[in-house]
Design a protein around this motif. Structure first.
Motif, short mmCIF file in Angstrom:
data_model
loop_
_atom_site.label_atom_id
_atom_site.label_comp_id
_atom_site.label_asym_id
_atom_site.label_seq_id
_atom_site.Cartn_x
_atom_site.Cartn_y
_atom_site.Cartn_z
N GLU A 291 0.83 -1.21 0.00
CA GLU A 291 0.00 0.00 0.00
C GLU A 291 0.86 1.26 0.00
O GLU A 291 0.51 2.27 -0.60
CB GLU A 291 -0.91 -0.01 1.23
N LYS A 292 2.04 1.16 0.65
CA LYS A 292 2.95 2.31 0.69
C LYS A 292 3.81 2.39 -0.56
O LYS A 292 4.73 3.21 -0.64
CB LYS A 292 3.85 2.21 1.93
N GLY A 293 3.58 1.44 -1.50
CA GLY A 293 4.27 1.54 -2.78
C GLY A 293 5.51 0.68 -2.92
O GLY A 293 6.26 0.84 -3.88
N ASN A 294 5.76 -0.23 -1.98
CA ASN A 294 6.94 -1.09 -2.11
C ASN A 294 6.76 -2.09 -3.25
O ASN A 294 5.86 -2.93 -3.20
CB ASN A 294 7.17 -1.82 -0.78
N GLU A 298 4.46 -5.70 -3.51
CA GLU A 298 3.38 -5.80 -4.51
C GLU A 298 3.59 -7.05 -5.37
O GLU A 298 2.67 -7.81 -5.65
CB GLU A 298 3.36 -4.53 -5.37
#
Ligand code: ADP
Length: 398
Positions: A291-294, A298
């Motif tokens: 969700e934090k873009g890692n 993902e």
């Protein structure tokens, strides 16, 4: 009948006392770090929880301590240990010998011992628990419930590996499958939620926990499952690699000069979600990081759901159709995201998730989360209840 359910690991014993008729858990707990520094009992009984830190040298001392707290005047579930009608043991591997739960006799103990080469980490610990319980509750009827038993209905074309046949004949190297107690429970429960006879249904059950496996359940019987000779095959898991080209472990040995033990450790403990993400083996951590873009978190999530989806397709084909898909265990019961991604694009099979129902069915809730022809369900698993029920059924026939 009050049944003591024991799940004995090499350094731990999990337990529950279940009053089977009312399906009520009277007490539960865990002994951990047996034979190690910092051993302790965590027990939850009538009056809440208690933690007892003391030296627990072996399984025999662990069972003694469990019985002490089960009959404790404040925290207990029974007045005296003799009120326990029977003991049900989880046993990981029953080989080709056991296709159902059995009363434990000397012969059964010998057969569990003979399965040790198939489950060198688990069966010795399960046996230690059985022998300790027999010592502390002499004469009490005891039942073994095997993780592999439900899958003994698989036909040879799904359980055989394409390696020289004599290896199967001599070493019994084949697919066994695990989590059988869970697949059996959730498939039966799903049929009853749907109000249809299990014998009429083609079902796929997905047990997605730290360990994860899927099962094709046709007319109430396992016809295929993702775990194989060991629990390493199939879906990829918290720290286990799942399906892999069998040449990879050989390459690791040859090119990286790893020993077989090091390869075993790498594939069982360092791979899976932990290995891919480099963050954690825990799905919650990965969802948060993604969700934090890692990007690797993902990727780990995408790979996970893709594998589940591939097996849904494979098992629908294997059974020639599909009536229901069931999600269970930590991830299956709590991750709307993985459920959604696993089913994405499967409308052609009749699988269509209802977003609202999917999001709302978490934390122990059960129910249908689909709007398509194939019913998609979430069913919290309850392996202890199955063990208690089997135990009572076998013991009441004596
Ligand atoms: P075990 O195989 O040890 O019994 P569980 O069935 O408890 O494992 O499943 C553990 C997994 O469930 C972990 O990956 C954990 O992150 C995941 N899980 C638990 N709660 C959630 C949640 N709310 N969202 C996503 N994953 C969850």
């Amino acid at each position: 009948m009050k049944v003591l359910v024991l799940n004995s690991g090499s350094s731990s014993v999990k337990y529950q006392v279940i009053e089977v008729e009312g399906e009520k858990v009277l007490a539960k707990g865990l002994v951990e770090r047996i034979g190690l520094e910092g051993s302790r009992l965590k027990h939850r009984g009538a009056q809440g929880e208690i933690v007892v830190e003391e030296e627990i040298k072996n399984h025999s001392e662990a069972i003694e301590l469990i019985l002490k707290y089960l009959s404790h005047p404040e925290y207990g579930a029974v007045k005296e240990p003799d009120e326990i009608g029977a003991v049900g043991h989880r046993v990981v591997h029953g080989g080709e010998k056991f296709s159902g739960s059995v009363l434990i006799t000397d012969e059964v103990i010998q057969s569990i011992r003979e399965c040790i080469p198939l489950a060198p980490l688990h069966n010795p610990a399960n046996l230690a628990g059985i022998l300790a319980a027999q010592e502390k509750l002499p004469g009490k009827p005891m039942v073994a419930v095997f993780d592999t038993a439900f899958h003994q209905t698989m036909p040879p074309h799904s359980y055989m590996y394409a390696i020289p046949y004599h290896i199967y004949q001599e070493r019994r190297v084949r697919r066994y499958g695990f989590h059988g107690t869970s697949h059996r429970y959730v498939s039966a429960r799903a049929a009853s939620i749907l109000g249809r006879p299990l014998q009429e249904l083609k079902m796929i059950t997905a047990h997605l926990g730290n360990g994860a496996s899927m099962c094709a359940v046709k007319e109430g019987k396992s016809v295929d499952t993702t775990m194989g000779y060991t629990p390493l095959e199939g879906l990829y898991m918290g720290t286990r690699c799942g399906d892999l080209d069998p040449a990879v472990p050989l390459a690791l040995q040859n090119q990286l000069r790893l020993t077989p033990q090091e390869v075993d450790h790498l594939l069982n403990k360092k791979s899976g979600m932990l290995g891919v993400s480099g963050i954690s083996s825990d799905m919650r951590d990965l969802e948060e990081a993604a969700e934090k873009g890692n990007p690797r978190a993902e990727l780990a999530l995408r790979m996970y759901a893709y594998k589940v989806k591939k097996y849904i397709g494979a098992y629908a084909a294997a059974m020639g159709g599909l009536d229901a898909l069931v999600f269970t265990a930590g991830i299956g019961e709590n991750s709307p995201l993985i459920r959604e991604w696993s089913c994405e694009g499967l409308e052609f099979l009749g699988i269509e998730i209802d977003d609202e129902l999917n999001r709302a069915t978490i934390r122990g809730k059960e129910g249908i989360i689909s709007k398509g022809k194939v019913k998609v369900l979430v069913v919290p698993t309850n392996e202890e209840l199955v063990i208690a029920r089997d135990t009572m059924e076998i013991v009441s026939r004596l």
